[in-house]
Design an enzyme around this catalytic site. Structure first.
Site, PDB file in Angstrom:
ATOM      1  CD  GLU A 171      -1.870   1.726   3.151  1.00 49.69           C
ATOM      2  OE1 GLU A 171      -1.586   2.895   3.096  1.00 49.69           O
ATOM      3  OE2 GLU A 171      -2.219   0.880   3.706  1.00 49.69           O
ATOM      4  CD  GLU A 246       7.360   3.990   1.420  1.00 50.72           C
ATOM      5  OE1 GLU A 246       6.752   3.964   2.425  1.00 50.72           O
ATOM      6  OE2 GLU A 246       8.120   5.043   1.335  1.00 50.72           O
TER       7      GLU A 246
END
Length: 317
Positions: A171, A246
């Site tokens: 995401e 991330e």
């Protein structure tokens, strides 16, 4: 309160559609939701020729120029369709105004899309059109609501097999540049430079949602194009540095220090797992669901996140 209620309807519908038919080429893609304002009927997006893995174009068309000429269950023009109100069929009912929303909006038609349902949800004062994309089985919900906000959302079915946090990391990662928008962080650029009224993404235990909203039509379509390109053609699947940024990576501050693990999602979930309430909630969920994906943590367990490899990350997308 009215605006909050309408937003809750959007979230409910987005959640409801997550269990619908997946695309054959992109098997994890779930239905798209588009909401228009009360004027001009349903809003269709144009995806600039974005294709599925099998080559089918997601080139959703424009509104029916003939006006309300489609029939439930058909793809071409025809006689008037059945109008439903509160899930009760009212055959041949004439579209009318309901409160401060006009439900005279016509269902959009396109040769690749079949109109499945036309429903008035009087509790929220909205009209919903439900379509299926014939070549792939993907489902689309278009909602006409008395709101100047134009809302779009795409939902993916993302049940995890473990607690490495792949859905959560993905995401974050897909919003770090894409094929048409190679900027390092287009999400940040949109936050700073667009006219959005809502811009975010959510990871649930079994699905991931990407909603955007704007009151400006041109800005709305720009947001849709950026988000679609991001989720379908992210830079992250070809650049392992995105996962390292991330997700997780090793870091060494000084030569004499021990190796430490850092990463956006890793650090976020360390904060989550430092909360007693959060730990109790997750323990309860694991105890209740011991044989399915709800037993693991889609957000990621800091102890397990470092087990995620780039190959597995890429394969999951």
């Amino acid at each position: 309160m009215r605006r909050q209620s309408l937003f809750l309807v959007y979230i409910f519908l987005l959640t409801l559609t997550a269990a619908a038919a997946m695309l054959h080429g992109w098997r994890r893609i779930a239905p798209v939701l588009v909401r228009s304002n009360a004027q001009g009927g349903p809003i269709w997006f144009k995806s600039r020729g974005i294709s599925s893995k099998s080559g089918s174009k997601f080139d959703i068309g424009t509104s029916d120029p003939a006006g309300c000429g489609s029939r439930l269950g058909s793809k071409g023009s025809g006689s008037s369709y059945n109008l439903k109100s509160n899930n009760a069929a009212v055959g041949g009912a004439t579209p009318r105004a309901m409160g401060d929303i006009s439900i005279n909006a016509c269902a959009a038609t396109h040769p690749r899309f079949e109109l499945l349902e036309d429903v008035i949800i009087s509790e929220y004062g909205i009209r919903q059109f439900h379509y299926r994309h014939s070549p792939t089985g993907a489902e689309v919900i278009s909602v006409v609501a008395p709101d100047t906000n134009k809302v779009f959302g795409i939902t993916f079915r993302t049940p995890p097999a473990d607690s490495t946090g792949i859905p959560h990391i993905l995401e974050h990662s897909v919003l770090c540049g894409s094929k048409q928008f190679p900027s390092k962080e287009p999400f940040v650029e949109l936050l700073k430079g667009s006219l959005n009224t809502f811009l975010n993404a959510f990871t649930y235990p079994d699905r991931t949602c990407y909603p955007v909203a704007s009151q400006n039509t041109k800005d709305f379509y720009n947001l849709v194009n950026v988000y679609l390109d991001a989720v379908l053609f992210p830079r992250a699947v070809n650049d392992s540095r995105v996962l390292e940024q991330e997700g997780w990576h090793y870091e060494l501050e000084n030569m004499d220090d021990d190796l430490s693990i850092k990463g956006v999602v890793y650090n976020e979930m360390k904060g989550v797992y430092s909360s007693p309430d959060s730990i109790r909630s997750r323990a309860t969920q694991r105890a209740l669901f011991q044989t399915n994906q709800y037993h693991v943590d889609s957000g990621g367990d800091p102890i397990v996140i470092p087990e995620l490899t780039f190959d597995r990350f890429r394969q999951f997308h």
